[in-house]
Design a protein around this motif. Structure first.
Motif, PDB file in Angstrom:
ATOM      1  N   PHE A  22      -5.123   7.875  10.888  1.00  0.00           N
ATOM      2  CA  PHE A  22      -6.004   7.604   9.752  1.00  0.00           C
ATOM      3  C   PHE A  22      -5.440   6.392   8.996  1.00  0.00           C
ATOM      4  O   PHE A  22      -4.642   6.553   8.053  1.00  0.00           O
ATOM      5  CB  PHE A  22      -6.114   8.834   8.843  1.00  0.00           C
ATOM      6  N   PRO A  23      -5.815   5.171   9.412  1.00  0.00           N
ATOM      7  CA  PRO A  23      -5.164   3.933   8.929  1.00  0.00           C
ATOM      8  C   PRO A  23      -5.125   3.767   7.413  1.00  0.00           C
ATOM      9  O   PRO A  23      -4.118   3.320   6.871  1.00  0.00           O
ATOM     10  CB  PRO A  23      -5.992   2.827   9.592  1.00  0.00           C
ATOM     11  N   LYS A  24      -6.213   4.129   6.712  1.00  0.00           N
ATOM     12  CA  LYS A  24      -6.216   3.952   5.254  1.00  0.00           C
ATOM     13  C   LYS A  24      -5.181   4.876   4.607  1.00  0.00           C
ATOM     14  O   LYS A  24      -4.407   4.461   3.732  1.00  0.00           O
ATOM     15  CB  LYS A  24      -7.618   4.248   4.706  1.00  0.00           C
ATOM     16  N   LEU A  25      -5.131   6.123   5.060  1.00  0.00           N
ATOM     17  CA  LEU A  25      -4.127   7.052   4.532  1.00  0.00           C
ATOM     18  C   LEU A  25      -2.726   6.603   4.908  1.00  0.00           C
ATOM     19  O   LEU A  25      -1.787   6.712   4.112  1.00  0.00           O
ATOM     20  CB  LEU A  25      -4.374   8.462   5.067  1.00  0.00           C
ATOM     21  N   GLU A  26      -2.580   6.081   6.119  1.00  0.00           N
ATOM     22  CA  GLU A  26      -1.272   5.603   6.566  1.00  0.00           C
ATOM     23  C   GLU A  26      -0.754   4.497   5.653  1.00  0.00           C
ATOM     24  O   GLU A  26       0.432   4.477   5.292  1.00  0.00           O
ATOM     25  CB  GLU A  26      -1.360   5.082   7.999  1.00  0.00           C
ATOM     26  N   ARG A  27      -1.631   3.592   5.252  1.00  0.00           N
ATOM     27  CA  ARG A  27      -1.203   2.486   4.377  1.00  0.00           C
ATOM     28  C   ARG A  27      -0.827   2.997   2.993  1.00  0.00           C
ATOM     29  O   ARG A  27       0.131   2.508   2.381  1.00  0.00           O
ATOM     30  CB  ARG A  27      -2.299   1.424   4.286  1.00  0.00           C
ATOM     31  N   LEU A  28      -1.590   3.958   2.490  1.00  0.00           N
ATOM     32  CA  LEU A  28      -1.270   4.511   1.170  1.00  0.00           C
ATOM     33  C   LEU A  28       0.085   5.214   1.180  1.00  0.00           C
ATOM     34  O   LEU A  28       0.866   5.105   0.227  1.00  0.00           O
ATOM     35  CB  LEU A  28      -2.357   5.497   0.731  1.00  0.00           C
ATOM     36  N   LEU A  29       0.362   5.940   2.264  1.00  0.00           N
ATOM     37  CA  LEU A  29       1.584   6.753   2.340  1.00  0.00           C
ATOM     38  C   LEU A  29       2.754   6.039   3.009  1.00  0.00           C
ATOM     39  O   LEU A  29       3.871   6.552   3.013  1.00  0.00           O
ATOM     40  CB  LEU A  29       1.295   8.039   3.113  1.00  0.00           C
ATOM     41  N   ASP A  30       2.509   4.852   3.587  1.00  0.00           N
ATOM     42  CA  ASP A  30       3.498   4.165   4.426  1.00  0.00           C
ATOM     43  C   ASP A  30       3.859   5.037   5.624  1.00  0.00           C
ATOM     44  O   ASP A  30       5.011   5.109   6.047  1.00  0.00           O
ATOM     45  CB  ASP A  30       4.754   3.798   3.628  1.00  0.00           C
ATOM     46  N   GLY A  31       2.835   5.710   6.179  1.00  0.00           N
ATOM     47  CA  GLY A  31       3.052   6.607   7.303  1.00  0.00           C
ATOM     48  C   GLY A  31       3.742   7.888   6.868  1.00  0.00           C
ATOM     49  O   GLY A  31       4.049   8.092   5.687  1.00  0.00           O
ATOM     50  N   LEU A  32       3.967   8.773   7.824  1.00  0.00           N
ATOM     51  CA  LEU A  32       4.701  10.015   7.548  1.00  0.00           C
ATOM     52  C   LEU A  32       6.189   9.718   7.594  1.00  0.00           C
ATOM     53  O   LEU A  32       6.726   9.323   8.633  1.00  0.00           O
ATOM     54  CB  LEU A  32       4.341  11.087   8.578  1.00  0.00           C
ATOM     55  N   ARG A  57      11.669  -4.230   6.702  1.00  0.00           N
ATOM     56  CA  ARG A  57      10.422  -4.643   6.052  1.00  0.00           C
ATOM     57  C   ARG A  57      10.222  -6.154   6.137  1.00  0.00           C
ATOM     58  O   ARG A  57       9.083  -6.629   6.269  1.00  0.00           O
ATOM     59  CB  ARG A  57      10.400  -4.148   4.606  1.00  0.00           C
ATOM     60  N   CYS A  58      11.299  -6.912   6.054  1.00  0.00           N
ATOM     61  CA  CYS A  58      11.180  -8.369   6.178  1.00  0.00           C
ATOM     62  C   CYS A  58      10.778  -8.768   7.600  1.00  0.00           C
ATOM     63  O   CYS A  58      10.025  -9.726   7.803  1.00  0.00           O
ATOM     64  CB  CYS A  58      12.505  -9.046   5.814  1.00  0.00           C
ATOM     65  N   ALA A  59      11.287  -8.020   8.577  1.00  0.00           N
ATOM     66  CA  ALA A  59      10.996  -8.347   9.982  1.00  0.00           C
ATOM     67  C   ALA A  59       9.641  -7.797  10.434  1.00  0.00           C
ATOM     68  O   ALA A  59       9.136  -8.208  11.488  1.00  0.00           O
ATOM     69  CB  ALA A  59      12.098  -7.792  10.880  1.00  0.00           C
ATOM     70  N   ASN A  60       9.044  -6.882   9.649  1.00  0.00           N
ATOM     71  CA  ASN A  60       7.784  -6.242  10.054  1.00  0.00           C
ATOM     72  C   ASN A  60       6.753  -6.270   8.934  1.00  0.00           C
ATOM     73  O   ASN A  60       6.354  -5.210   8.417  1.00  0.00           O
ATOM     74  CB  ASN A  60       8.058  -4.792  10.487  1.00  0.00           C
ATOM     75  N   PRO A  61       6.303  -7.469   8.532  1.00  0.00           N
ATOM     76  CA  PRO A  61       5.313  -7.541   7.449  1.00  0.00           C
ATOM     77  C   PRO A  61       3.996  -6.867   7.846  1.00  0.00           C
ATOM     78  O   PRO A  61       3.605  -6.881   9.012  1.00  0.00           O
ATOM     79  CB  PRO A  61       5.124  -9.054   7.253  1.00  0.00           C
ATOM     80  N   ASN A  62       3.368  -6.235   6.868  1.00  0.00           N
ATOM     81  CA  ASN A  62       2.067  -5.576   7.059  1.00  0.00           C
ATOM     82  C   ASN A  62       2.124  -4.395   8.032  1.00  0.00           C
ATOM     83  O   ASN A  62       1.100  -4.000   8.580  1.00  0.00           O
ATOM     84  CB  ASN A  62       1.014  -6.583   7.548  1.00  0.00           C
TER      85      ASN A  62
END
Length: 441
Positions: A182-192, A168-173
């Motif tokens: 579905f980018p908005k859902l991906e952000r809410l769920l942190d992906g599958l 997480r430190c090496a990959n911000p955002n």
């Protein structure tokens, strides 16, 4: 090496492995998984204490081992090994050797238990089959170097947490799980995420199968394979939906008019693209949960499936005798076993779920029917669905008001926040796409 399962250890390889740890303290923490699954108790004790001392940046010595709580046998072994220096055989070679022994030990140990249960008749055949499948999965994980997951672990074992924080430190955002289009859902769920059970619920004819199909095709385009259990829809119909979404032409258009040359070119191009996907479909009608789990294990281990999709969960049959008398008991059994399967295989499982039909509210001013947005209480059949799921996404669309718009509502999310994503629905090609909102990207 003894032929008894409990004595199947490669002592020489274990001691050479520990010599590497002693000679290279900086790499000690990276070898923890091998220690936990492949070494005998005495050598595991020494390995764990070496990891503890290295994490505190202390020097390896008999005194530091004593303070760390190492046994007399472990300290005596350290004294023997520290004088031998760095072995010529490499860590990867030793790791492969140790994992092979550990996998065979797992098989031999469980095989003895299975033989006893089968010959004595002390357990139902279903229970014995379940043990055999779990053993096969665990032995394969050990042999391949995958984490066997779960189990009893000390708070001092921070390897996975440290690795997560480093990423997480090496990959911000960036999301850590699989992107699924579905980018908005991906952000809410942190992906599958691996080992998680996702419920995708909707009322009949709202589009949950279409959305699941879009997720399958988006994953495939990103090189992520899946296995789809289509309990309601025949294989060929599910493929037709995927094809229409990919090529932008519904093959059933031919029912109203002839397909144009451009349509045929688009369809052929779409089929060529789909042939390259690592996607498998099982459309066995009313499959039971145990057969599904057996097929899913093969799909993950043999075919490399990374995601499992089930359409839909209320059509899955239980096998427990109690389930035959109650749909609530049956769904509880199924959802619990799906959650266990996600953890065992370390893959995300998306289970579609039918929601309860609710009364419609008639709006006299607009002369239209308003269908209320679903909630967790709308899940049909059992409270276990909500309890077992790590995240619940409910799809809402009101064809009477606006058939081309929908909302994906994240109403439960153990690992993050709830929220919603606004979608556009293209009915002719059964495709959902997120609506872009500049004010809320």
């Amino acid at each position: 090496m003894s032929s008894k399962a409990t004595d199947m250890y490669d002592v020489q390889a274990e001691e050479l492995f520990l010599q590497h740890m002693i000679s290279n303290p900086a790499t000690t923490s990276e070898l923890g998984d091998v220690i936990h699954v492949a070494l005998s108790a005495e050598r595991t004790d020494l390995g764990e204490k070496l990891i503890m001392i290295a994490s505190q940046q202390d020097a390896f010595s008999d005194e530091s081992l004593r303070i760390a709580g190492a046994s007399e046998k472990a300290r005596s072994l350290f004294t023997k090994l520290v004088s031998l220096g760095l072995p010529s055989i490499t860590v990867p070679t030793l790791t492969k050797r140790l994992r092979d022994v550990a996998a065979r030990r797992e098989i031999a140990t469980t095989a003895s238990e299975l033989f006893a249960k089968a010959s004595e008749g002390s357990a139902p055949a279903e229970d014995i089959i379940e043990i055999a499948e779990l053993m096969s999965s665990k032995a394969r994980d050990i042999s391949n170097g995958d984490s066997t997951g779960g189990g009893y672990r000390s708070m001092a074992d921070m390897d996975e947490l440290i690795e997560d924080m480093r990423w997480r430190c090496a990959n911000p955002n960036k999301i850590k799980g699989y992107e699924f289009g579905f980018p908005k859902l991906e952000r809410l769920l942190d992906g599958l995420q691996p080992s998680k059970l996702y419920l995708l619920g909707a009322r009949p004819s709202v589009g949950k199968t279409a959305l699941a199909g879009n997720i399958v095709s988006n994953l495939a385009e990103n090189g992520i394979g899946s296995v789809v259990f289509s309990l309601e829809m025949p294989d060929v119909e599910f493929r037709q939906r995927l094809l229409s979404s990919v090529c932008g032409v519904n093959p059933k258009k031919s029912l109203q008019s002839a397909l144009t040359k451009g349509d045929l070119i688009a369809i052929r191009s779409g089929m060529d693209k789909m042939r390259k996907w690592s996607v498998n479909i099982d459309d066995t009608n009313r499959i039971n949960i145990e057969l599904l789990r057996a097929i899913a294990r093969r799909a993950v281990h043999r075919d490399g499936a990374k995601v499992i999709i089930i359409d839909y969960i209320q059509l899955l049959r239980g096998v427990d005798p109690k389930s035959r008398n109650s749909s609530v008991e049956e769904i509880s059994e199924v959802s619990g076993k799906l959650k266990a399967l996600a953890k065992e295989l370390k893959v995300p499982i998306i289970a579609l779920a039918q929601l309860k039909r609710t009364g419609n509210a008639f709006q006299s001013d607009s002369q239209q029917t308003d269908i209320p947005r679903p909630t967790l209480e709308s899940l049909k059949g059992s409270g276990s669905l909500e309890q077992d799921a790590d995240a619940v996404i409910l799809l809402h669309r009101n064809p009477a008001l606006n058939a081309s718009e929908a909302d994906a509502l994240v109403v439960k999310n153990r690992a993050g926040s709830t929220g919603e994503s606004h979608l556009e629905f293209y009915n002719d090609i059964t495709t959902f796409k997120e609506k872009f909102n500049p004010a809320n990207p």
